[in-house]
Design a protein around this motif. Structure first.
Motif, short mmCIF file in Angstrom:
data_model
loop_
_atom_site.label_atom_id
_atom_site.label_comp_id
_atom_site.label_asym_id
_atom_site.label_seq_id
_atom_site.Cartn_x
_atom_site.Cartn_y
_atom_site.Cartn_z
N GLY A 261 0.59 -1.34 -0.03
CA GLY A 261 0.10 0.01 -0.05
C GLY A 261 0.80 1.27 -0.05
N ALA A 262 1.93 1.14 0.73
CA ALA A 262 2.77 2.35 0.78
C ALA A 262 3.39 2.65 -0.70
N GLY A 263 3.96 1.57 -1.43
CA GLY A 263 4.28 1.46 -2.54
C GLY A 263 3.29 2.05 -3.44
N VAL A 264 2.23 1.77 -3.54
CA VAL A 264 1.03 2.22 -4.51
C VAL A 264 0.80 3.76 -4.07
N ALA A 265 0.95 4.02 -2.81
CA ALA A 265 0.76 5.58 -2.34
C ALA A 265 1.91 6.47 -3.20
N ILE A 266 2.93 5.82 -3.13
CA ILE A 266 4.10 6.61 -3.45
C ILE A 266 4.06 6.96 -5.06
N ALA A 267 3.75 5.66 -5.61
CA ALA A 267 3.60 5.69 -7.27
C ALA A 267 2.66 6.75 -7.60
N ALA A 268 1.51 6.80 -6.80
CA ALA A 268 0.39 7.73 -7.15
C ALA A 268 0.83 9.17 -6.97
N GLU A 269 1.80 9.48 -5.84
CA GLU A 269 2.43 10.76 -5.50
C GLU A 269 3.37 10.96 -6.81
N ASN A 270 3.96 10.17 -7.27
CA ASN A 270 4.83 10.67 -8.51
C ASN A 270 3.87 11.18 -9.63
N LEU A 271 2.80 10.58 -9.86
CA LEU A 271 1.71 10.92 -10.76
C LEU A 271 0.85 12.19 -10.57
N PHE A 272 0.73 12.36 -9.33
CA PHE A 272 -0.30 13.41 -8.68
C PHE A 272 0.65 14.08 -7.52
N ALA B 295 7.65 7.00 -11.75
CA ALA B 295 8.70 7.62 -12.93
C ALA B 295 8.53 7.04 -14.04
N LEU B 296 8.55 5.55 -14.17
CA LEU B 296 8.51 5.11 -15.35
C LEU B 296 7.38 5.51 -16.26
N LEU B 297 6.22 5.68 -15.55
CA LEU B 297 4.87 6.03 -16.32
C LEU B 297 4.90 7.48 -16.84
N LEU B 298 5.87 8.39 -16.44
CA LEU B 298 5.76 9.56 -16.72
C LEU B 298 7.11 9.64 -17.61
N TYR B 299 7.91 8.71 -17.91
CA TYR B 299 8.89 8.49 -18.62
C TYR B 299 8.28 8.33 -20.11
N LEU B 300 7.23 7.38 -19.93
CA LEU B 300 6.56 6.97 -21.08
C LEU B 300 5.71 7.69 -21.78
N VAL B 301 5.14 8.72 -20.71
CA VAL B 301 4.39 9.81 -21.38
C VAL B 301 5.39 10.92 -22.42
N GLY B 302 6.32 11.07 -21.60
CA GLY B 302 7.51 11.83 -22.61
C GLY B 302 8.00 11.26 -23.96
N ALA B 303 8.27 9.84 -23.64
CA ALA B 303 8.78 9.16 -25.05
C ALA B 303 7.48 8.98 -26.09
N THR B 304 6.25 8.98 -25.40
CA THR B 304 5.17 8.86 -26.28
C THR B 304 4.76 10.15 -27.11
N PHE B 305 4.95 11.41 -26.31
CA PHE B 305 4.49 12.39 -26.85
C PHE B 305 5.45 12.78 -27.87
N GLY B 306 6.88 12.85 -27.55
CA GLY B 306 7.87 12.95 -28.55
C GLY B 306 8.27 14.24 -28.87
#
Length: 213
Positions: A31-42, A80-91
């Motif tokens: 749960g702590a890991g999920v919360a921190i993953a969400a904190e990276n996105l929001f 962080a990886l999800l946001l990395y993919l956003v940047g890579a996809t946007f181009g």
């Protein structure tokens, strides 16, 4: 004595922080890991509360200290990886087209920023993980520039583990006084926000003067 690890603190915490606490109560380290993953996105989700609480929960025996640090670091890397993919996809091409359309922005400004990131990107990713908001945003230019994924993950993991360990260990050792960590981290965050705000204001003034010259 062994009822709920963080339950005694839950009524005092509302909003997204309360959601994070409830998540840790149900899932422990995961749960702590999920919360921190969400904190990276929001970024409004406060890591300065989640991380000390994870340390407090470890001190109470709901998870081990290793689990608290390992799961929060894993969550940081996933976010962080999800946001990395956003940047890579946007181009880059789309970004340059967007820069030409936005007021007070240009392809030259973007090229300058891109050149800076090309020279200092590794340090930006590593140390950016320890700076509020920046720790989320820095993943996007890394994706735009297609930083080698292994390097990105390694730097993100090292930077995240350093920051997460600091706050988790503080919460672990302070126990019921974990709120003191939150207060310190909030002041640090305020200093960062103020510095960023001043930097943006200076940049805007310079751009407006350059356009009117």
């Amino acid at each position: 004595m062994e009822t709920t690890a963080v339950a005694s603190t839950s009524p005092e915490i509302g909003g997204v922080a309360g959601w994070a606490v409830a998540l840790m109560e149900r899932l422990g380290g995961v749960g702590a890991g999920v919360a921190i993953a969400a904190e990276n996105l929001f970024p409004p989700i406060p890591s300065e509360i989640i991380l000390p609480l994870a340390g407090f929960a470890a001190a109470r025996g709901d998870m081990t200290l290793f689990e608290a640090i390992a799961w929060t670091t894993a969550g940081s890397v996933v976010g962080a990886l999800l946001l990395y993919l956003v940047g890579a996809t946007f181009g880059r091409d789309r970004l340059y087209r967007l820069a030409e359309r936005l007021p007070l922005s240009s392809a030259d400004d973007l090229a300058t920023s891109e050149a800076w990131f090309h020279r200092h990107g590794s340090k930006a990713v590593l140390f950016g993980r320890m700076i509020p908001v920046v720790r989320s945003l820095v993943s996007v230019p890394a994706g735009l520039q297609r930083m080698p994924i292994i390097r990105f993950v390694t730097l993100t993991a090292v930077g995240s583990a350093t920051w997460n360990s600091l706050l988790v260990l503080a919460g672990y050792h302070l126990g019921g006084q974990w709120e003191a960590v939150s207060g310190w981290a909030s002041r640090y965050q305020l200093v960062v926000f103020t510095a960023v705000g001043v930097g943006i204001a200076v940049w805007l003034v310079r751009r407006m003067r350059a356009r009117s010259a």
